[in-house]
Design a protein around this motif. Structure first.
Motif, PDB file in Angstrom:
ATOM      1  N   ARG A 198      55.619  36.003  28.845  1.00 22.71           N
ATOM      2  CA  ARG A 198      55.658  35.462  30.580  1.00 22.71           C
ATOM      3  C   ARG A 198      54.576  35.649  30.873  1.00 22.71           C
ATOM      4  NH1 ARG A 198      59.179  35.500  35.816  1.00 22.71           N
ATOM      5  NH2 ARG A 198      56.854  35.996  37.301  1.00 22.71           N
ATOM      6  N   TYR A 199      53.803  34.880  30.923  1.00 30.63           N
ATOM      7  CA  TYR A 199      52.109  35.802  30.778  1.00 30.63           C
ATOM      8  C   TYR A 199      52.034  34.948  32.969  1.00 30.63           C
ATOM      9  CZ  TYR A 199      51.187  35.037  26.803  1.00 30.63           C
ATOM     10  OH  TYR A 199      51.250  35.083  25.143  1.00 30.63           O
ATOM     11  N   ASP A 200      51.995  36.209  33.391  1.00 31.96           N
ATOM     12  CA  ASP A 200      51.510  35.409  35.427  1.00 31.96           C
ATOM     13  C   ASP A 200      49.664  35.996  35.297  1.00 31.96           C
ATOM     14  OD1 ASP A 200      53.961  36.160  35.709  1.00 31.96           O
ATOM     15  OD2 ASP A 200      54.506  38.342  36.111  1.00 31.96           O
ATOM     16  N   PHE A 201      49.612  34.541  36.002  1.00 34.85           N
ATOM     17  CA  PHE A 201      48.285  34.387  35.808  1.00 34.85           C
ATOM     18  C   PHE A 201      48.161  34.580  37.517  1.00 34.85           C
ATOM     19  CE2 PHE A 201      48.099  32.597  32.222  1.00 34.85           C
ATOM     20  CZ  PHE A 201      47.616  32.364  31.372  1.00 34.85           C
ATOM     21  N   GLU A 202      47.349  35.351  37.842  1.00 37.14           N
ATOM     22  CA  GLU A 202      46.972  35.836  39.478  1.00 37.14           C
ATOM     23  C   GLU A 202      45.825  35.319  39.830  1.00 37.14           C
ATOM     24  OE1 GLU A 202      47.759  39.361  42.613  1.00 37.14           O
ATOM     25  OE2 GLU A 202      48.753  39.293  41.563  1.00 37.14           O
ATOM     26  N   TYR A 203      45.407  34.267  40.561  1.00 36.29           N
ATOM     27  CA  TYR A 203      43.914  33.862  41.143  1.00 36.29           C
ATOM     28  C   TYR A 203      43.318  34.352  42.591  1.00 36.29           C
ATOM     29  CZ  TYR A 203      44.917  29.827  37.312  1.00 36.29           C
ATOM     30  OH  TYR A 203      45.556  29.282  36.293  1.00 36.29           O
ATOM     31  N   TRP A 204      42.551  34.302  42.017  1.00 39.87           N
ATOM     32  CA  TRP A 204      41.484  35.855  43.628  1.00 39.87           C
ATOM     33  C   TRP A 204      40.447  35.192  43.570  1.00 39.87           C
ATOM     34  CZ3 TRP A 204      43.875  39.358  47.003  1.00 39.87           C
ATOM     35  CH2 TRP A 204      44.569  39.916  46.082  1.00 39.87           C
ATOM     36  N   THR A 205      39.314  34.396  44.492  1.00 38.30           N
ATOM     37  CA  THR A 205      38.474  34.169  44.877  1.00 38.30           C
ATOM     38  C   THR A 205      37.406  35.191  44.698  1.00 38.30           C
ATOM     39  OG1 THR A 205      38.059  33.916  47.336  1.00 38.30           O
ATOM     40  CG2 THR A 205      39.244  32.300  46.466  1.00 38.30           C
ATOM     41  N   ARG A 206      36.306  34.685  44.349  1.00 32.72           N
ATOM     42  CA  ARG A 206      35.379  35.784  44.025  1.00 32.72           C
ATOM     43  C   ARG A 206      34.274  36.106  45.071  1.00 32.72           C
ATOM     44  NH1 ARG A 206      29.202  34.233  41.798  1.00 32.72           N
ATOM     45  NH2 ARG A 206      29.301  32.897  43.769  1.00 32.72           N
ATOM     46  N   GLU A 207      34.918  35.523  46.472  1.00 31.75           N
ATOM     47  CA  GLU A 207      34.392  35.782  47.729  1.00 31.75           C
ATOM     48  C   GLU A 207      35.784  37.474  48.424  1.00 31.75           C
ATOM     49  OE1 GLU A 207      33.929  35.150  52.586  1.00 31.75           O
ATOM     50  OE2 GLU A 207      34.440  33.103  51.096  1.00 31.75           O
ATOM     51  N   ASP A 208      36.629  37.075  48.121  1.00 29.07           N
ATOM     52  CA  ASP A 208      38.245  37.728  48.589  1.00 29.07           C
ATOM     53  C   ASP A 208      38.110  38.696  47.387  1.00 29.07           C
ATOM     54  OD1 ASP A 208      39.226  36.642  50.954  1.00 29.07           O
ATOM     55  OD2 ASP A 208      40.488  35.064  49.003  1.00 29.07           O
ATOM     56  N   PHE A 209      37.809  38.704  46.377  1.00 30.29           N
ATOM     57  CA  PHE A 209      37.957  40.063  45.290  1.00 30.29           C
ATOM     58  C   PHE A 209      37.279  40.875  45.937  1.00 30.29           C
ATOM     59  CE2 PHE A 209      36.188  41.562  40.970  1.00 30.29           C
ATOM     60  CZ  PHE A 209      37.051  42.115  40.698  1.00 30.29           C
ATOM     61  N   HIS A 210      35.259  40.473  45.891  1.00 28.52           N
ATOM     62  CA  HIS A 210      34.124  41.511  45.971  1.00 28.52           C
ATOM     63  C   HIS A 210      34.606  42.444  47.773  1.00 28.52           C
ATOM     64  CE1 HIS A 210      31.649  40.626  42.293  1.00 28.52           C
ATOM     65  NE2 HIS A 210      32.259  39.819  42.801  1.00 28.52           N
ATOM     66  N   LYS A 211      35.200  41.728  48.184  1.00 29.99           N
ATOM     67  CA  LYS A 211      35.560  42.110  49.914  1.00 29.99           C
ATOM     68  C   LYS A 211      36.414  43.190  49.341  1.00 29.99           C
ATOM     69  CE  LYS A 211      33.887  38.041  53.105  1.00 29.99           C
ATOM     70  NZ  LYS A 211      34.969  36.995  53.691  1.00 29.99           N
ATOM     71  N   LEU A 212      37.037  42.715  48.723  1.00 28.33           N
ATOM     72  CA  LEU A 212      38.595  43.702  49.066  1.00 28.33           C
ATOM     73  C   LEU A 212      37.829  45.389  47.993  1.00 28.33           C
ATOM     74  CD1 LEU A 212      41.135  44.469  49.301  1.00 28.33           C
ATOM     75  CD2 LEU A 212      41.424  43.048  46.845  1.00 28.33           C
ATOM     76  N   ILE A 213      36.832  44.914  47.348  1.00 28.82           N
ATOM     77  CA  ILE A 213      36.030  46.833  46.152  1.00 28.82           C
ATOM     78  C   ILE A 213      35.094  46.447  47.535  1.00 28.82           C
ATOM     79  CG2 ILE A 213      34.519  46.687  44.535  1.00 28.82           C
ATOM     80  CD1 ILE A 213      35.696  44.866  43.182  1.00 28.82           C
ATOM     81  N   ASP A 214      34.243  45.898  47.669  1.00 29.71           N
ATOM     82  CA  ASP A 214      33.642  46.632  49.514  1.00 29.71           C
ATOM     83  C   ASP A 214      34.253  47.312  50.101  1.00 29.71           C
ATOM     84  OD1 ASP A 214      31.825  45.332  47.953  1.00 29.71           O
ATOM     85  OD2 ASP A 214      31.122  43.776  49.562  1.00 29.71           O
ATOM     86  N   ARG A 215      35.097  46.844  50.863  1.00 31.46           N
ATOM     87  CA  ARG A 215      36.919  48.098  51.453  1.00 31.46           C
ATOM     88  C   ARG A 215      36.594  48.730  50.829  1.00 31.46           C
ATOM     89  NH1 ARG A 215      42.052  44.435  53.007  1.00 31.46           N
ATOM     90  NH2 ARG A 215      41.729  46.377  54.041  1.00 31.46           N
TER      91      ARG A 215
END
Length: 273
Positions: free
Chosen positions: A85-102
């Motif tokens: 089983r493979y679980d692919f989790e998709y995030w937008t680049r914008e949300d991903f970088h906002k999360l890291i900045d937070r």
């Protein structure tokens, strides 16, 4: 399963073929296997950072798309291929970088409220610590080095510690009213909070309680401190006995409070640094 992970890292096209040629910025393996906690039955967790999350997917003849599940703004896609089983989790680049900045900009010196991460956001950040790139390894590694993962541990310690005092008060109330059954189970929860906070300031931030034993073992291997595991096993395996339960509750509370003091000292030192 470790062999499968190695094969994926050496042959990333085995994973990338499921992405329908969409534009991606980062694709990386993460999860319990990459952390060293998984086993032969563990899923393969793949994170996909893209401009826009796809709304539909083509089914390949050699896999079955089990489900598409939206969790807030991100998408989880489950695929079974050759029994794995493979679980692919998709995030937008914008949300991903906002999360890291937070994460990078958390101000632990403030006396104000620290904004909270959702469960899925915290899980993403924790798993990112152990991520291995499948595309553009250089860009991923550069990003990875810029992330203040230490902040994740302090954040987790603070949020877990906030519940500590209320549990102490509830346990004291249950004990005074001779509700020893409630006190017995509440003090175990208190212990979990204390251990979670203590491990977090030492870098063990996996949020899933099922990995508590493995987290303590990792901490023990890094520090040589055997007492934490010995005490945790002692209190978690203590039998329910009304003739000794009062003593058990007092001992478990004393140990939990000792851990909490050590955690608070670590947080205070971080705030002063």
């Amino acid at each position: 399963m470790a062999i499968i992970v190695e094969n994926i890292l050496e042959n990333p096209e085995d994973i990338l073929k499921y992405l329908n040629n969409q534009e991606v910025f980062h694709v990386y393996l993460a999860g319990s296997l990459m952390e060293g906690f998984g086993n032969d039955r563990s899923d393969i967790d793949v994170y996909v950072i893209c401009e826009n999350i796809p709304q539909q997917f083509k089914s390949n003849k050699d896999n079955v798309v089990e489900s598409l599940l939206w969790d807030g703004e991100n998408l989880v896609r489950n695929i079974v291929c050759n029994g794995i089983r493979y679980d692919f989790e998709y995030w937008t680049r914008e949300d991903f970088h906002k999360l890291i900045d937070r994460l990078n900009n958390i101000d632990f010196k403030t006396e104000g409220y620290i904004s909270r991460f959702s469960d899925s956001e915290f899980d993403l950040l924790h798993r990112l610590k152990f991520g291995k790139a499948l595309v553009d390894e250089e860009a991923f590694n550069k990003l990875h080095q810029s992330i203040l993962f230490e902040n994740l541990g302090f954040y987790q310690a603070i949020t877990a510690s906030e519940k500590f005092t209320s549990y102490v008060e509830d346990i004291q109330g249950a004990t005074l009213s001779k509700d020893y059954g409630s006190a017995f189970f509440m003090v175990r929860r208190l212990l979990e909070l204390a251990v979670t906070s203590y491990l977090a300031v030492h870098g063990e931030t996996n949020p899933n309680i099922k990995w508590m034993y493995r987290k303590i073992v990792c901490y023990q291997e890094r520090t040589g401190d055997k007492e934490l595991l010995e005490k945790y096993l002692h209190f978690q395996t203590y039998p329910f006995d009304e003739t000794t339960i009062n003593l058990f509750v007092k001992e478990a509370m004393r140990f939990s409070q000792t851990l909490n003091i050590k955690t608070q000292n670590a947080l205070r030192n971080n705030q002063l640094s």
